[in-house]
Structure formats: structure tokens, C-alpha cells
Design a protein around this motif. Structure first.
Motif, PDB file in Angstrom:
ATOM      1  N   ASP A 170      62.578  55.052  69.976  1.00 48.80           N
ATOM      2  CA  ASP A 170      62.269  55.255  71.387  1.00 48.80           C
ATOM      3  C   ASP A 170      62.716  54.025  72.167  1.00 48.80           C
ATOM      4  OD1 ASP A 170      61.077  57.696  70.853  1.00 48.80           O
ATOM      5  OD2 ASP A 170      59.106  56.789  70.522  1.00 48.80           O
ATOM      6  N   PRO A 171      62.906  54.150  73.482  1.00 47.50           N
ATOM      7  CA  PRO A 171      63.301  52.982  74.272  1.00 47.50           C
ATOM      8  C   PRO A 171      62.282  51.853  74.149  1.00 47.50           C
ATOM      9  CG  PRO A 171      63.586  54.979  75.537  1.00 47.50           C
ATOM     10  CD  PRO A 171      62.870  55.362  74.287  1.00 47.50           C
ATOM     11  N   ARG A 172      62.798  50.631  74.081  1.00 47.39           N
ATOM     12  CA  ARG A 172      61.956  49.443  73.959  1.00 47.39           C
ATOM     13  C   ARG A 172      62.442  48.369  74.914  1.00 47.39           C
ATOM     14  NH1 ARG A 172      59.174  49.390  68.912  1.00 47.39           N
ATOM     15  NH2 ARG A 172      59.807  51.173  67.680  1.00 47.39           N
ATOM     16  N   LYS A 173      61.504  47.540  75.318  1.00 45.94           N
ATOM     17  CA  LYS A 173      61.844  46.407  76.170  1.00 45.94           C
ATOM     18  C   LYS A 173      62.535  45.358  75.309  1.00 45.94           C
ATOM     19  CE  LYS A 173      59.948  43.154  79.404  1.00 45.94           C
ATOM     20  NZ  LYS A 173      58.766  42.548  79.971  1.00 45.94           N
ATOM     21  N   ARG A 195      67.406  45.410  80.563  1.00 47.86           N
ATOM     22  CA  ARG A 195      66.087  44.905  80.171  1.00 47.86           C
ATOM     23  C   ARG A 195      65.448  45.794  79.105  1.00 47.86           C
ATOM     24  NH1 ARG A 195      64.891  40.207  80.882  1.00 47.86           N
ATOM     25  NH2 ARG A 195      63.270  39.931  82.392  1.00 47.86           N
ATOM     26  N   GLU A 196      65.935  47.032  78.955  1.00 52.41           N
ATOM     27  CA  GLU A 196      65.436  47.965  77.950  1.00 52.41           C
ATOM     28  C   GLU A 196      66.612  48.565  77.194  1.00 52.41           C
ATOM     29  OE1 GLU A 196      63.005  50.960  79.725  1.00 52.41           O
ATOM     30  OE2 GLU A 196      61.243  49.683  79.700  1.00 52.41           O
ATOM     31  N   GLY A 197      66.348  48.956  75.954  1.00 49.36           N
ATOM     32  CA  GLY A 197      67.398  49.567  75.157  1.00 49.36           C
ATOM     33  C   GLY A 197      66.818  50.490  74.115  1.00 49.36           C
ATOM     34  N   ARG A 198      67.683  51.296  73.566  1.00 48.06           N
ATOM     35  CA  ARG A 198      67.293  52.221  72.506  1.00 48.06           C
ATOM     36  C   ARG A 198      68.033  51.787  71.239  1.00 48.06           C
ATOM     37  NH1 ARG A 198      66.432  58.504  72.967  1.00 48.06           N
ATOM     38  NH2 ARG A 198      65.131  57.643  74.586  1.00 48.06           N
ATOM     39  N   VAL A 202      72.548  60.338  73.920  1.00 49.30           N
ATOM     40  CA  VAL A 202      72.300  59.479  72.762  1.00 49.30           C
ATOM     41  C   VAL A 202      72.858  60.145  71.510  1.00 49.30           C
ATOM     42  CG1 VAL A 202      70.517  58.451  71.293  1.00 49.30           C
ATOM     43  CG2 VAL A 202      70.290  58.360  73.774  1.00 49.30           C
ATOM     44  N   LYS A 203      72.608  61.443  71.367  1.00 49.54           N
ATOM     45  CA  LYS A 203      73.117  62.184  70.208  1.00 49.54           C
ATOM     46  C   LYS A 203      74.649  62.159  70.163  1.00 49.54           C
ATOM     47  CE  LYS A 203      72.621  65.014  66.737  1.00 49.54           C
ATOM     48  NZ  LYS A 203      72.631  64.388  65.440  1.00 49.54           N
ATOM     49  N   THR A 204      75.279  62.289  71.324  1.00 53.37           N
ATOM     50  CA  THR A 204      76.740  62.225  71.400  1.00 53.37           C
ATOM     51  C   THR A 204      77.247  60.854  70.957  1.00 53.37           C
ATOM     52  OG1 THR A 204      76.719  63.808  73.221  1.00 53.37           O
ATOM     53  CG2 THR A 204      78.720  62.499  72.944  1.00 53.37           C
ATOM     54  N   THR A 205      76.548  59.802  71.388  1.00 49.57           N
ATOM     55  CA  THR A 205      76.930  58.442  71.015  1.00 49.57           C
ATOM     56  C   THR A 205      76.790  58.231  69.507  1.00 49.57           C
ATOM     57  OG1 THR A 205      76.206  57.642  73.170  1.00 49.57           O
ATOM     58  CG2 THR A 205      76.453  56.002  71.441  1.00 49.57           C
ATOM     59  N   VAL A 206      75.691  58.703  68.947  1.00 51.85           N
ATOM     60  CA  VAL A 206      75.469  58.580  67.499  1.00 51.85           C
ATOM     61  C   VAL A 206      76.562  59.325  66.743  1.00 51.85           C
ATOM     62  CG1 VAL A 206      73.912  59.240  65.615  1.00 51.85           C
ATOM     63  CG2 VAL A 206      72.986  58.214  67.697  1.00 51.85           C
ATOM     64  N   ASP A 207      76.883  60.529  67.186  1.00 50.15           N
ATOM     65  CA  ASP A 207      77.935  61.310  66.536  1.00 50.15           C
ATOM     66  C   ASP A 207      79.296  60.621  66.641  1.00 50.15           C
ATOM     67  OD1 ASP A 207      76.044  63.218  65.882  1.00 50.15           O
ATOM     68  OD2 ASP A 207      76.568  64.559  67.544  1.00 50.15           O
ATOM     69  N   LYS A 208      79.550  59.973  67.773  1.00 46.56           N
ATOM     70  CA  LYS A 208      80.831  59.275  67.966  1.00 46.56           C
ATOM     71  C   LYS A 208      81.014  58.178  66.922  1.00 46.56           C
ATOM     72  CE  LYS A 208      81.558  56.164  71.372  1.00 46.56           C
ATOM     73  NZ  LYS A 208      81.766  55.666  72.744  1.00 46.56           N
TER      74      LYS A 208
END
Length: 153
Positions: free
Chosen positions: A45-48, A57-60, A20-26
Motif C-alpha cells: 500500500d502507499p507509504r510515506k 513524499r509518498e510512494g508505493r 500500478v499493475k501495468t507498471t509491474v507487468d512492464k
């Protein structure tokens, strides 16, 4: 003059924290390359999800507040659309009165909730507990005891 924008995007909830941190940095790098600047990033946090999106069905949720011009916003939007790691995205121009630092607001709200919970727990532990006196027999037990003594003699 730079305009304030807020980008919200959803990534897979099963990604590890470092992914997730890598994606945010990208995506922060995309903004920087387009002459923008990231002011604040908030990772939830992950949510439905309300409904299934691209089989998920879930994502952050990740919220990024940044300053940039229209070209910066358009480039980020283009990258979001062609990226496989983004489930859904939205970029909006911010109202000048809007909260520019949602992660700080959310951290303060979480701290307030924790303080309230600790205060409730302390109030419960300090509340008077009902006392049961197990040492003195009831009146029925006293009568039964005297009858037993009388029959033994």
C-alpha cells in the motif's frame, strides 16, 4: 545457472491500481525478455517516504523476486534508471536461505493479525458487563418517599 535476485522499486503513490499493475507487468516483461523468470511479486500500500525523493513524499513499494543471470539484472537496472515512473530502485542478490515468496508471508501475517483482532473482539463482547439495578430505590430515596407521604396526610 540462474541466480536469485530481489528487486525493490518505488512508484508514485497516486497511481491507480490498473496503472500500478501495468507498471509491474512492464518490468516483468523486461525480466522475461532478458531470459529471467519472475517468481513472486508483492505490491505494498502507499507509504510515506522517509524523505522527499524527486519531489515525491509518498510512494508505493513493489518487491519482485526473480531468477536470472547477471545480464538480466543489468538490463533491469538499466531500464529502471531511464524510466520516469520509478522513483527509486534497488536490486540485490538473494541469500539462498532468504524467503523467496514475501507476498505469501505477508498474506499469512495479515491473516494472523485479522484472526487475533477477531479473537480480541469476541473476548470483549463475551466479557461480563456491569449490571446497574435501576428498579430498586436507594436508601436516600426511600427516606425521602416516606417523608413526602407523611406530610400529605
Amino acid at each position: 545457472m540462474a541466480t536469485a535476485y530481489e528487486a525493490v522499486y518505488i512508484v508514485d503513490a497516486t497511481l491507480a491500481e490498473d496503472q500500478v499493475k501495468t507498471t509491474v507487468d512492464k518490468y516483468a516483461a523486461v525480466i522475461a525478455r532478458a531470459n529471467g523468470s519472475v517468481e513472486d511479486t508483492d505490491i505494498w500500500d502507499p507509504r510515506k517516504l522517509a524523505y522527499e525523493i524527486k519531489g515525491y513524499r509518498e510512494g508505493r513499494y513493489i518487491i519482485v523476486n526473480f531468477l536470472g543471470d547477471g545480464a538480466c539484472k543489468n538490463e533491469l537496472d538499466r531500464i529502471f534508471r531511464i524510466s520516469d515512473d520509478v522513483i527509486r530502485h534497488l536490486i540485490v542478490k538473494q541469500d539462498p536461505k532468504a524467503d523467496r515468496f514475501p507476498s505469501k508471508t505477508r498474506a499469512a501475517e495479515q491473516e494472523r493479525r485479522e484472526r487475533d483482532a477477531a479473537a480480541r473482539a469476541a473476548a470483549v463482547s463475551l466479557a461480563p458487563q456491569p449490571v446497574t439495578d435501576l428498579g430498586t430505590p436507594s436508601s436516600d430515596e426511600k427516606e425521602a418517599g416516606t417523608e413526602d407521604e407523611a406530610t400529605e396526610e
